[in-house]
Design a protein around this motif. Sequence first.
Motif, PDB file in Angstrom:
ATOM      1  N   ILE A  65       0.841  -1.200   0.000  1.00  0.00           N
ATOM      2  CA  ILE A  65       0.000   0.000   0.000  1.00  0.00           C
ATOM      3  C   ILE A  65       0.879   1.255   0.000  1.00  0.00           C
ATOM      4  O   ILE A  65       0.616   2.212  -0.734  1.00  0.00           O
ATOM      5  CB  ILE A  65      -0.958  -0.009   1.205  1.00  0.00           C
ATOM      6  N   SER A  66       1.941   1.235   0.794  1.00  0.00           N
ATOM      7  CA  SER A  66       2.848   2.383   0.879  1.00  0.00           C
ATOM      8  C   SER A  66       3.552   2.641  -0.445  1.00  0.00           C
ATOM      9  O   SER A  66       3.704   3.790  -0.873  1.00  0.00           O
ATOM     10  CB  SER A  66       3.869   2.169   1.994  1.00  0.00           C
ATOM     11  N   GLU A  67       3.978   1.573  -1.113  1.00  0.00           N
ATOM     12  CA  GLU A  67       4.629   1.714  -2.415  1.00  0.00           C
ATOM     13  C   GLU A  67       3.646   2.253  -3.450  1.00  0.00           C
ATOM     14  O   GLU A  67       4.000   3.094  -4.284  1.00  0.00           O
ATOM     15  CB  GLU A  67       5.226   0.380  -2.853  1.00  0.00           C
ATOM     16  N   LEU A  68       2.419   1.794  -3.394  1.00  0.00           N
ATOM     17  CA  LEU A  68       1.390   2.282  -4.310  1.00  0.00           C
ATOM     18  C   LEU A  68       1.096   3.766  -4.048  1.00  0.00           C
ATOM     19  O   LEU A  68       0.956   4.557  -4.984  1.00  0.00           O
ATOM     20  CB  LEU A  68       0.121   1.438  -4.152  1.00  0.00           C
ATOM     21  N   ALA A  69       1.037   4.149  -2.776  1.00  0.00           N
ATOM     22  CA  ALA A  69       0.813   5.563  -2.428  1.00  0.00           C
ATOM     23  C   ALA A  69       1.950   6.436  -2.953  1.00  0.00           C
ATOM     24  O   ALA A  69       1.722   7.575  -3.369  1.00  0.00           O
ATOM     25  CB  ALA A  69       0.664   5.717  -0.915  1.00  0.00           C
ATOM     26  N   GLU A  70       3.149   5.893  -2.950  1.00  0.00           N
ATOM     27  CA  GLU A  70       4.283   6.656  -3.480  1.00  0.00           C
ATOM     28  C   GLU A  70       4.133   6.835  -4.994  1.00  0.00           C
ATOM     29  O   GLU A  70       4.312   7.937  -5.516  1.00  0.00           O
ATOM     30  CB  GLU A  70       5.602   5.958  -3.152  1.00  0.00           C
ATOM     31  N   GLN A  71       3.775   5.758  -5.692  1.00  0.00           N
ATOM     32  CA  GLN A  71       3.614   5.816  -7.149  1.00  0.00           C
ATOM     33  C   GLN A  71       2.485   6.750  -7.566  1.00  0.00           C
ATOM     34  O   GLN A  71       2.633   7.546  -8.487  1.00  0.00           O
ATOM     35  CB  GLN A  71       3.314   4.425  -7.709  1.00  0.00           C
ATOM     36  N   ILE A  72       1.359   6.661  -6.883  1.00  0.00           N
ATOM     37  CA  ILE A  72       0.153   7.382  -7.310  1.00  0.00           C
ATOM     38  C   ILE A  72       0.093   8.805  -6.755  1.00  0.00           C
ATOM     39  O   ILE A  72      -0.268   9.746  -7.463  1.00  0.00           O
ATOM     40  CB  ILE A  72      -1.124   6.625  -6.879  1.00  0.00           C
TER      41      ILE A  72
END
Length: 154
Positions: A28-35
């Motif tokens: 989730i944290s990696e996705l938040a960084e990407q998006i």
Amino acid sequence: MQLSTIVKPAAVRAYPQASSKKRLFQDISELAEQIYGQDASQTLDALQERESLGPTGVGNGVALPHARLHGLTSVAGVFVKLDKALDFDAVDRQPVDLVFALLAPKGSGVDHLKALALVSRTLRDPDLRAKLRANSDPATLHAILSSGRGVQAA
């Protein structure tokens, strides 16, 4: 406030499985960084810190992890549907397969609470949960989440 303003289509994912709650929070944290451009390590730390205060599994297979973060300008969400449910220490002791992570600016106050209430009320709908569980396409999942009426938070 509507869910479509909180969660971008790209922030909706279906995962075959997450090996643990910690691994899910990392994803989730990696996705938040990407998006959303939010630092993944800061997001991970904030989600884990909040979870240590008490589990965010709210029942019926739903978890609402949330955190307040520096650097965000508005409330943002990440939705993950798991094919294999995880133990989240939920209030009803049921494993979780629908996870809506809510990220808010550090000083968001009322907006954070309104968004949390909106997500909670939306995912309390058994028909909506059934539709989410019956689909794995991210675009369809986003459409289902967005189709919920704009719930007026208190």
